[in-house]
Design a protein around this motif. Structure first.
Motif, PDB file in Angstrom:
ATOM      1  N   THR A   1       0.843  -1.192   0.000  1.00  0.00           N
ATOM      2  CA  THR A   1       0.000   0.000   0.000  1.00  0.00           C
ATOM      3  C   THR A   1       0.879   1.243   0.000  1.00  0.00           C
ATOM      4  O   THR A   1       2.044   1.200   0.401  1.00  0.00           O
ATOM      5  CB  THR A   1      -0.931   0.082   1.234  1.00  0.00           C
ATOM      6  OG1 THR A   1      -0.127   0.166   2.417  1.00  0.00           O
ATOM      7  CG2 THR A   1      -1.873  -1.088   1.321  1.00  0.00           C
ATOM      8  N   SER A   2       0.290   2.338  -0.428  1.00  0.00           N
ATOM      9  CA  SER A   2       0.966   3.624  -0.294  1.00  0.00           C
ATOM     10  C   SER A   2      -0.093   4.708  -0.157  1.00  0.00           C
ATOM     11  O   SER A   2      -1.190   4.598  -0.704  1.00  0.00           O
ATOM     12  CB  SER A   2       1.888   3.912  -1.479  1.00  0.00           C
ATOM     13  OG  SER A   2       1.152   4.094  -2.652  1.00  0.00           O
ATOM     14  N   ALA A   3       0.237   5.726   0.593  1.00  0.00           N
ATOM     15  CA  ALA A   3      -0.657   6.860   0.785  1.00  0.00           C
ATOM     16  C   ALA A   3       0.212   8.102   0.892  1.00  0.00           C
ATOM     17  O   ALA A   3       1.249   8.086   1.540  1.00  0.00           O
ATOM     18  CB  ALA A   3      -1.490   6.680   2.047  1.00  0.00           C
ATOM     19  N   GLY A   4      -0.190   9.138   0.238  1.00  0.00           N
ATOM     20  CA  GLY A   4       0.591  10.364   0.254  1.00  0.00           C
ATOM     21  C   GLY A   4       1.061  10.707  -1.147  1.00  0.00           C
ATOM     22  O   GLY A   4       0.375  10.430  -2.135  1.00  0.00           O
ATOM     23  N   LYS A   5       2.239  11.257  -1.239  1.00  0.00           N
ATOM     24  CA  LYS A   5       2.778  11.719  -2.508  1.00  0.00           C
ATOM     25  C   LYS A   5       3.997  10.891  -2.896  1.00  0.00           C
ATOM     26  O   LYS A   5       4.861  10.620  -2.066  1.00  0.00           O
ATOM     27  CB  LYS A   5       3.171  13.191  -2.385  1.00  0.00           C
ATOM     28  CG  LYS A   5       3.695  13.799  -3.652  1.00  0.00           C
ATOM     29  CD  LYS A   5       3.993  15.280  -3.453  1.00  0.00           C
ATOM     30  CE  LYS A   5       4.485  15.895  -4.744  1.00  0.00           C
ATOM     31  NZ  LYS A   5       4.734  17.334  -4.574  1.00  0.00           N
ATOM     32  N   ALA A   6       4.075  10.514  -4.168  1.00  0.00           N
ATOM     33  CA  ALA A   6       5.243   9.813  -4.701  1.00  0.00           C
ATOM     34  C   ALA A   6       5.756  10.597  -5.903  1.00  0.00           C
ATOM     35  O   ALA A   6       4.994  10.920  -6.812  1.00  0.00           O
ATOM     36  CB  ALA A   6       4.878   8.393  -5.122  1.00  0.00           C
ATOM     37  N   VAL A   7       7.030  10.929  -5.890  1.00  0.00           N
ATOM     38  CA  VAL A   7       7.653  11.632  -7.001  1.00  0.00           C
ATOM     39  C   VAL A   7       8.564  10.647  -7.723  1.00  0.00           C
ATOM     40  O   VAL A   7       9.442  10.038  -7.109  1.00  0.00           O
ATOM     41  CB  VAL A   7       8.472  12.848  -6.502  1.00  0.00           C
ATOM     42  CG1 VAL A   7       9.221  13.500  -7.658  1.00  0.00           C
ATOM     43  CG2 VAL A   7       7.570  13.844  -5.801  1.00  0.00           C
ATOM     44  N   ASP A   8       8.346  10.460  -9.018  1.00  0.00           N
ATOM     45  CA  ASP A   8       9.170   9.582  -9.843  1.00  0.00           C
ATOM     46  C   ASP A   8      10.452  10.333 -10.196  1.00  0.00           C
ATOM     47  O   ASP A   8      10.457  11.226 -11.034  1.00  0.00           O
ATOM     48  CB  ASP A   8       8.397   9.184 -11.102  1.00  0.00           C
ATOM     49  CG  ASP A   8       9.140   8.208 -11.985  1.00  0.00           C
ATOM     50  OD1 ASP A   8      10.382   8.121 -11.891  1.00  0.00           O
ATOM     51  OD2 ASP A   8       8.471   7.540 -12.795  1.00  0.00           O
ATOM     52  N   ILE A   9      11.531   9.988  -9.527  1.00  0.00           N
ATOM     53  CA  ILE A   9      12.812  10.677  -9.714  1.00  0.00           C
ATOM     54  C   ILE A   9      13.314  10.515 -11.141  1.00  0.00           C
ATOM     55  O   ILE A   9      13.810  11.470 -11.752  1.00  0.00           O
ATOM     56  CB  ILE A   9      13.861  10.149  -8.709  1.00  0.00           C
ATOM     57  CG1 ILE A   9      13.415  10.440  -7.281  1.00  0.00           C
ATOM     58  CG2 ILE A   9      15.234  10.746  -8.989  1.00  0.00           C
ATOM     59  CD1 ILE A   9      13.190  11.891  -6.961  1.00  0.00           C
ATOM     60  N   CYS A  10      13.221   9.323 -11.703  1.00  0.00           N
ATOM     61  CA  CYS A  10      13.719   9.077 -13.057  1.00  0.00           C
ATOM     62  C   CYS A  10      13.014   9.974 -14.070  1.00  0.00           C
ATOM     63  O   CYS A  10      13.659  10.560 -14.946  1.00  0.00           O
ATOM     64  CB  CYS A  10      13.550   7.611 -13.430  1.00  0.00           C
ATOM     65  SG  CYS A  10      14.494   6.506 -12.333  1.00  0.00           S
ATOM     66  N   ALA A  11      11.695  10.121 -13.940  1.00  0.00           N
ATOM     67  CA  ALA A  11      10.944  10.976 -14.842  1.00  0.00           C
ATOM     68  C   ALA A  11      11.389  12.430 -14.714  1.00  0.00           C
ATOM     69  O   ALA A  11      11.484  13.152 -15.715  1.00  0.00           O
ATOM     70  CB  ALA A  11       9.450  10.853 -14.581  1.00  0.00           C
ATOM     71  N   ARG A  12      11.678  12.873 -13.495  1.00  0.00           N
ATOM     72  CA  ARG A  12      12.112  14.255 -13.271  1.00  0.00           C
ATOM     73  C   ARG A  12      13.474  14.536 -13.909  1.00  0.00           C
ATOM     74  O   ARG A  12      13.765  15.679 -14.237  1.00  0.00           O
ATOM     75  CB  ARG A  12      12.235  14.549 -11.772  1.00  0.00           C
ATOM     76  CG  ARG A  12      10.942  14.619 -11.049  1.00  0.00           C
ATOM     77  CD  ARG A  12      10.352  15.985 -11.209  1.00  0.00           C
ATOM     78  NE  ARG A  12       9.129  16.090 -10.450  1.00  0.00           N
ATOM     79  CZ  ARG A  12       8.726  17.180  -9.870  1.00  0.00           C
ATOM     80  NH1 ARG A  12       9.451  18.269  -9.919  1.00  0.00           N
ATOM     81  NH2 ARG A  12       7.582  17.200  -9.239  1.00  0.00           N
ATOM     82  N   LEU A  13      14.313  13.518 -14.010  1.00  0.00           N
ATOM     83  CA  LEU A  13      15.680  13.722 -14.487  1.00  0.00           C
ATOM     84  C   LEU A  13      15.868  13.437 -15.977  1.00  0.00           C
ATOM     85  O   LEU A  13      16.958  13.649 -16.492  1.00  0.00           O
ATOM     86  CB  LEU A  13      16.643  12.869 -13.675  1.00  0.00           C
ATOM     87  CG  LEU A  13      16.715  13.194 -12.182  1.00  0.00           C
ATOM     88  CD1 LEU A  13      17.661  12.237 -11.482  1.00  0.00           C
ATOM     89  CD2 LEU A  13      17.129  14.628 -11.950  1.00  0.00           C
ATOM     90  N   ARG A  14      14.843  12.954 -16.658  1.00  0.00           N
ATOM     91  CA  ARG A  14      14.976  12.663 -18.098  1.00  0.00           C
ATOM     92  C   ARG A  14      15.139  13.918 -18.886  1.00  0.00           C
ATOM     93  O   ARG A  14      14.638  14.948 -18.634  1.00  0.00           O
ATOM     94  CB  ARG A  14      13.776  11.891 -18.615  1.00  0.00           C
ATOM     95  CG  ARG A  14      13.857  10.460 -18.212  1.00  0.00           C
ATOM     96  CD  ARG A  14      12.808   9.599 -18.943  1.00  0.00           C
ATOM     97  NE  ARG A  14      12.990   8.239 -18.521  1.00  0.00           N
ATOM     98  CZ  ARG A  14      12.395   7.696 -17.478  1.00  0.00           C
ATOM     99  NH1 ARG A  14      11.525   8.372 -16.791  1.00  0.00           N
ATOM    100  NH2 ARG A  14      12.633   6.459 -17.134  1.00  0.00           N
TER     101      ARG A  14
END
Length: 170
Positions: free
Chosen positions: A157-170
């Motif tokens: 499970t997950s709750a909150g915010k997830a930032v995709d680091i790989c997508a941010r650095l492409r």
């Protein structure tokens, strides 16, 4: 080189009070750790530099474990492929605290890992759903092989915010 044990940066890490958008760096600096593309972002090697912070580890006789951390500044970076071709992008995160709670599951073959607070986590190619790198703010529950290996069997499970680091650095 980064091993399975070191890929969890929750006590050292992740998304807290301030997330700074990925932006070209004026000069690419050598990161503390470089994770090969195959075990991080696929198209490029992932760099990570962590400054500040403290970790306190509490082990219980029943096998359970807590890792409690105070914030650090994390800088994730696009290192190009095999050390060349970086686009210069970085993503910096100022974090506050985090807790990682490992509870041994019945049978003792796996643990339930609950990450709360501000956590950075790298999923390797051998992990369920891997590879990838994420900054989480909130709560993430995973099933892992043990507190040292952190081989992810499932993300439960997950709750909150997830930032995709790989997508941010492409």
């Amino acid at each position: 080189m980064l091993g399975k044990k070191s890929r969890w940066f929750a006590p050292l890490a992740a998304t807290a009070a301030l997330l700074l958008a990925a932006s070209p760096a004026s000069a690419v600096t050598k990161p503390d750790v470089v994770i090969p593309a195959a075990d991080s972002c696929g198209g490029f090697d992932l760099g990570l530099t962590a400054t500040g912070g403290r970790i306190k580890e509490i082990r219980f006789s029943n096998g359970n474990l807590y890792r409690v951390g105070t914030g650090v500044v994390l800088t994730w970076s696009n290192q190009g492929l095999n050390g060349s071709g970086s686009n210069g992008k970085t993503y910096t995160v100022k974090t506050s605290g985090s807790v990682a709670r490992y509870v041994k599951n019945p049978g003792g073959e796996t643990y339930t890992l609950t990450l709360t607070g501000h956590n950075g986590f790298i999923f390797f190619s051998t992990d369920s759903g891997g590879p990838g790198a994420f900054q989480y703010t909130g709560r993430v529950v995973l099933t892992v092989d043990n507190p040292d290996g952190n081989n992810v069997k499932s993300v439960d499970t997950s709750a909150g915010k997830a930032v995709d680091i790989c997508a941010r650095l492409r």
